[in-house]
Design a protein around this motif. Structure first.
Motif, PDB file in Angstrom:
ATOM      1  N   ALA A   2       8.956 -23.083 -46.140  1.00  0.00           N
ATOM      2  CA  ALA A   2       8.228 -22.060 -46.812  1.00  0.00           C
ATOM      3  C   ALA A   2       8.999 -21.013 -47.429  1.00  0.00           C
ATOM      4  O   ALA A   2      10.047 -20.935 -47.062  1.00  0.00           O
ATOM      5  CB  ALA A   2       7.440 -21.292 -45.793  1.00  0.00           C
ATOM      6  N   GLU A   4       9.339 -17.250 -49.305  1.00  0.00           N
ATOM      7  CA  GLU A   4       8.923 -16.106 -49.630  1.00  0.00           C
ATOM      8  C   GLU A   4       8.826 -15.742 -51.049  1.00  0.00           C
ATOM      9  O   GLU A   4       9.906 -16.033 -51.726  1.00  0.00           O
ATOM     10  CB  GLU A   4       9.218 -15.151 -48.894  1.00  0.00           C
ATOM     11  CG  GLU A   4       9.306 -15.209 -47.232  1.00  0.00           C
ATOM     12  CD  GLU A   4       7.835 -15.135 -46.780  1.00  0.00           C
ATOM     13  OE1 GLU A   4       7.082 -14.026 -47.471  1.00  0.00           O
ATOM     14  OE2 GLU A   4       7.376 -15.856 -46.014  1.00  0.00           O
ATOM     15  N   MET A 100       9.155 -28.358 -54.271  1.00  0.00           N
ATOM     16  CA  MET A 100       8.855 -27.033 -54.108  1.00  0.00           C
ATOM     17  C   MET A 100       7.431 -26.516 -54.388  1.00  0.00           C
ATOM     18  O   MET A 100       7.020 -25.360 -54.322  1.00  0.00           O
ATOM     19  CB  MET A 100      10.009 -26.143 -54.957  1.00  0.00           C
ATOM     20  CG  MET A 100      11.420 -26.347 -54.436  1.00  0.00           C
ATOM     21  SD  MET A 100      11.628 -25.950 -52.713  1.00  0.00           S
ATOM     22  CE  MET A 100      11.637 -24.069 -53.125  1.00  0.00           C
ATOM     23  N   GLN A 103       4.048 -23.634 -52.962  1.00  0.00           N
ATOM     24  CA  GLN A 103       4.705 -22.358 -52.149  1.00  0.00           C
ATOM     25  C   GLN A 103       4.618 -21.239 -52.898  1.00  0.00           C
ATOM     26  O   GLN A 103       5.269 -20.228 -52.569  1.00  0.00           O
ATOM     27  CB  GLN A 103       6.148 -22.729 -51.958  1.00  0.00           C
ATOM     28  CG  GLN A 103       6.325 -24.006 -51.214  1.00  0.00           C
ATOM     29  CD  GLN A 103       7.483 -24.237 -50.509  1.00  0.00           C
ATOM     30  OE1 GLN A 103       8.056 -23.507 -50.225  1.00  0.00           O
ATOM     31  NE2 GLN A 103       8.187 -25.527 -51.038  1.00  0.00           N
TER      32      GLN A 103
END
Length: 157
Positions: A2, A4, A100, A103
């Protein structure tokens, strides 16, 4: 893994980013742009990068995470007499690296572009998306874009 959004850096692309960008576009099976990571084609990408980099009205961006390029998009500003001489920002070539996706990187890139447009006093932000990219269409609509026009293209090469 994950990610941020605070871990994502969006910045203007640099020449050193070109191999990662080419690889990302070449890996896109839906794009149909003929992109390739073949070394013989690299000069074409380098030439295009130089044109974009020299332009006052175009900017190529990358999204970077952990020192790796994980996404990209390009903006173009155009001013027309319609809309009382207002400017429009066009967002093109939005791409998140396949491993990716999902996310928030794409959201971060589009929100960045919109913020840049607002800061420049732009009246309208627009983009196009390949008709077969239904997931992308839902993504853009979720961000507030409305499907308002029908686009037409004519391939010359």
């Amino acid at each position: 893994m994950a990610v941020e959004l605070s871990d994502i850096l969006i910045r203007q692309a640099q020449g050193d980013d070109l191999p990662a960008l080419v690889a990302m576009f070449a890996a896109d099976a839906l794009g149909g742009h003929g992109d390739t990571s073949d070394a013989e084609a690299f000069a074409d990408y380098a030439k295009a990068f130089a044109v974009i980099e020299a332009s006052l009205n175009q900017t190529l961006y990358v999204a970077e995470c952990g020192g790796e390029v994980v996404g990209t998009f390009q903006t173009m500003l155009t001013t027309s007499l319609t809309g009382r001489g207002s400017s429009t920002m066009i967002i093109e070539a939005v791409q998140t690296r396949a491993d990716m996706r999902g996310q928030g990187i794409g959201t971060g890139m589009i929100e960045f572009a919109i913020s840049e447009a607002k800061g420049r006093g732009v009246r309208l932000v627009q983009l196009t998306s390949n008709a077969i990219r239904k997931d992308a269409h839902r993504f853009y609509e979720r961000l507030g874009f409305k499907p308002s026009h029908l686009g037409f293209k004519m391939a010359l090469k």
